[in-house]
Design a protein around this motif. Structure first.
Motif, mmCIF file in Angstrom:
data_model
loop_
_atom_site.group_PDB
_atom_site.id
_atom_site.type_symbol
_atom_site.label_atom_id
_atom_site.label_comp_id
_atom_site.label_asym_id
_atom_site.label_seq_id
_atom_site.Cartn_x
_atom_site.Cartn_y
_atom_site.Cartn_z
ATOM 1 N N ASP A 113 -5.839 7.057 0.529
ATOM 2 C CA ASP A 113 -6.595 7.572 0.182
ATOM 3 C C ASP A 113 -7.849 6.292 0.860
ATOM 4 O O ASP A 113 -7.976 5.316 0.086
ATOM 5 N N LEU A 114 -8.119 5.943 1.962
ATOM 6 C CA LEU A 114 -8.644 4.804 2.794
ATOM 7 C C LEU A 114 -9.830 4.971 2.497
ATOM 8 O O LEU A 114 -10.523 4.004 2.413
ATOM 9 N N MET A 153 -6.942 -2.300 -3.641
ATOM 10 C CA MET A 153 -6.870 -2.251 -2.438
ATOM 11 C C MET A 153 -4.970 -1.564 -1.619
ATOM 12 O O MET A 153 -4.698 -1.013 -1.262
ATOM 13 N N LEU A 154 -3.527 -1.612 -2.366
ATOM 14 C CA LEU A 154 -2.710 -1.677 -2.287
ATOM 15 C C LEU A 154 -2.584 -0.607 -2.296
ATOM 16 O O LEU A 154 -1.304 -0.010 -1.614
ATOM 17 N N MET A 155 -2.558 0.547 -3.219
ATOM 18 C CA MET A 155 -2.221 1.798 -3.941
ATOM 19 C C MET A 155 -2.496 2.681 -2.737
ATOM 20 O O MET A 155 -1.860 3.850 -2.522
ATOM 21 N N TYR A 156 -3.927 2.077 -2.437
ATOM 22 C CA TYR A 156 -4.502 3.515 -1.519
ATOM 23 C C TYR A 156 -4.229 2.779 -0.386
ATOM 24 O O TYR A 156 -5.263 3.617 0.330
ATOM 25 N N GLY A 157 -3.492 1.871 0.067
ATOM 26 C CA GLY A 157 -3.135 2.011 1.720
ATOM 27 C C GLY A 157 -3.666 0.687 2.586
ATOM 28 O O GLY A 157 -4.100 0.832 3.819
ATOM 29 N N GLY A 177 1.378 7.872 8.647
ATOM 30 C CA GLY A 177 0.331 6.917 9.772
ATOM 31 C C GLY A 177 0.337 6.201 9.103
ATOM 32 O O GLY A 177 -0.044 5.047 9.970
ATOM 33 N N VAL A 178 0.107 6.130 7.651
ATOM 34 C CA VAL A 178 -0.429 4.555 6.835
ATOM 35 C C VAL A 178 -0.091 3.783 7.655
ATOM 36 O O VAL A 178 -0.194 2.470 7.287
ATOM 37 N N PRO A 179 1.883 3.579 7.032
ATOM 38 C CA PRO A 179 2.222 2.622 7.404
ATOM 39 C C PRO A 179 2.712 2.377 8.051
ATOM 40 O O PRO A 179 3.142 1.000 7.871
ATOM 41 N N LEU A 180 2.631 3.149 8.994
ATOM 42 C CA LEU A 180 3.475 3.070 10.583
ATOM 43 C C LEU A 180 1.776 1.502 11.032
ATOM 44 O O LEU A 180 2.427 0.732 11.292
ATOM 45 N N THR A 181 1.187 2.490 11.138
ATOM 46 C CA THR A 181 -0.370 0.822 11.666
ATOM 47 C C THR A 181 -0.180 -0.836 10.568
ATOM 48 O O THR A 181 -0.524 -1.456 11.204
ATOM 49 N N ASN A 182 -0.087 -0.020 9.250
ATOM 50 C CA ASN A 182 0.033 -1.816 7.848
ATOM 51 C C ASN A 182 1.481 -2.043 8.629
ATOM 52 O O ASN A 182 1.231 -3.297 8.286
ATOM 53 N N SER A 183 2.351 -1.995 8.689
ATOM 54 C CA SER A 183 3.530 -2.759 9.614
ATOM 55 C C SER A 183 3.116 -3.343 10.400
ATOM 56 O O SER A 183 3.439 -4.519 10.158
#
Lengths: 147, 252
Positions: free
Chosen positions: B78-79, B19-23, B208-214
């Motif tokens: 890779d969601l 889960m952590l590796m793929y975002g 997009g992925v690090p932005l939203t997850n942050s």
């Protein structure tokens, strides 16, 4: 206007493919992107600035994303990540970069502040929708009132 | 010999790692691992996840305490894999899947290729770049050079990440080549609105992925991971800006 909406839906679905989102969810993501773009482009007509418009658009699309994620039983980021892509302040970021390259630092700073504000507004909209959906499950802070 | 304890903790760590590796977000990884460990019969479970590592501790049926960690180096977007691991963990927690079955399923997810083939991702970034550029610039004809630029920048990103394996430098180079393509197309008369074309060629690189997850991590109280991901997003955006600034100052 209708063309813009259709093209925005296509763009959001393309970004969903870039982020590797499962095939069966693509059509919902297109609808969410169209929703956030219609809010973002409709509010400035009524006199609201682009920054609050981005916040409201991010909030509404994140809210719908939470409902959709509940219904489909998938992580909510599957919907929110492509849903906010139409709001990304690409034009302003480009103006900022161009102003700095041309040595016009004052213009660059003001455009950069606008870019940062819009990014912060998107983040704020997301966070607000998240808080509504996590009422009762948040982390404790400041005062222990339940003793 | 592997006991049930080892199998269970291996299973939880494998699910968390995927889960952590793929975002996925930090709190989702922590929550998933904790639920799986509790469903497997562990007591006193504690999980601690940052953007770069996973810790899990617990005790199973009056045995010794066990504590393990793994380090996460690669981070992909890779969601669909996150969705699948989420589904498997739900099935395991509900008791519809044994430890061995769940482990097999997770191994299958780990080995399977991306959800979409690479050529479809290239086409999607071309279409996405072109369509997004229309939203900014309102010129129908300029969608074509913008989509060519988007295609080139994604091609360059995948190529450089494959051969150089340098995190922010490959984004810098990809933005540089996307910007150069856009400028060449405009200078050769194929396209008029230069702002629209450059933005369209760079938009597939947006983190997009690090932005939203942050944002989500910060709101969930995981301050370390939230700040780390925010730094990742900021550095990626800065490298993209620096790449296109290099291209513009060389060729404009």
């Amino acid at each position: 206007m209708v063309w813009e909406l259709i093209i925005c839906g296509i763009a959001t679905v393309a970004f969903a493919i870039i982020f590797n989102i499962p095939y069966r969810l693509l059509w919902m993501i297109g609808l969410i992107g169209m929703l956030s773009w219609s809010v973002y482009s409709f509010l400035p007509i009524t006199g609201v600035g682009p920054v609050p418009a981005a916040a409201v658009a991010a909030f509404s699309s994140a809210l719908i994303s939470h409902f959709a994620a509940r219904k489909k039983r998938v992580p909510v980021t599957t919907f929110t990540i492509p849903g906010i892509i139409p709001l990304v302040p690409g034009g302003r970021a480009y103006e900022t970069m161009l102003a700095f390259v041309q040595g016009d630092y004052i213009e660059g700073l003001s455009q950069g502040a606008g870019t940062l504000l819009q990014a912060g507004a998107i983040a704020g909209g997301l966070a607000f929708a998240l808080s509504i959906f996590s009422i009762g499950r948040g982390v404790g802070q400041r005062y222990e009132t339940n003793r | 010999m592997t006991t049930k304890k080892d199998k269970l903790i291996d299973l939880c760590l494998l699910a968390g790692k995927l889960m952590l590796m793929y975002g996925a977000e930090t709190y989702r990884v922590e929550d998933t691992m904790k639920r799986m460990a509790v469903a497997g019969g562990m007591d006193n479970v504690n999980s601690f996840v940052t953007t770069t590592g996973i810790f899990l501790s617990g005790v199973l049926e009056d045995d010794d305490d066990i504590m393990q960690m793994i380090r996460i180096v690669d981070r992909f977007q890779d969601l669909s894999k996150v969705t699948e691991v989420n589904h498997i963990s739900r099935e395991f927690v509900a008791g519809r899947m044994s430890i061995t079955d769940a482990r097999q399923e997770l191994k299958r997810v780990e080995k399977q290729p991306m959800n979409y083939p690479l050529w479809l991702i290239y086409i999607a970034s071309a279409i996405g770049g072109g369509a997004f550029s229309y939203l900014i610039g309102d010129s129908l004809f300029d969608m074509i050079p913008a989509s060519i630029g988007g295609l080139v920048s994604t091609l360059a990103l995948v190529l450089f990440q494959h051969y150089l394996q340098a995190k922010f430098f490959s984004e810098y180079l990809a933005a540089f080549f996307g910007g150069v393509t856009a400028l060449i197309l405009v200078h050769s008369g194929f396209g008029t609105n230069i702002d629209q074309i450059i933005i369209g060629s760079l938009i597939p690189l947006v983190p997009g992925v690090p932005l939203t997850n942050s944002v989500r991590d910060l709101m969930a109280g995981d301050l370390i991971s939230g700040l780390a991901r925010g730094a990742e997003a900021a550095l990626t955006s800065l490298s993209i800006a620096a790449g296109v600034a290099t291209a513009v100052s060389l060729f404009l």
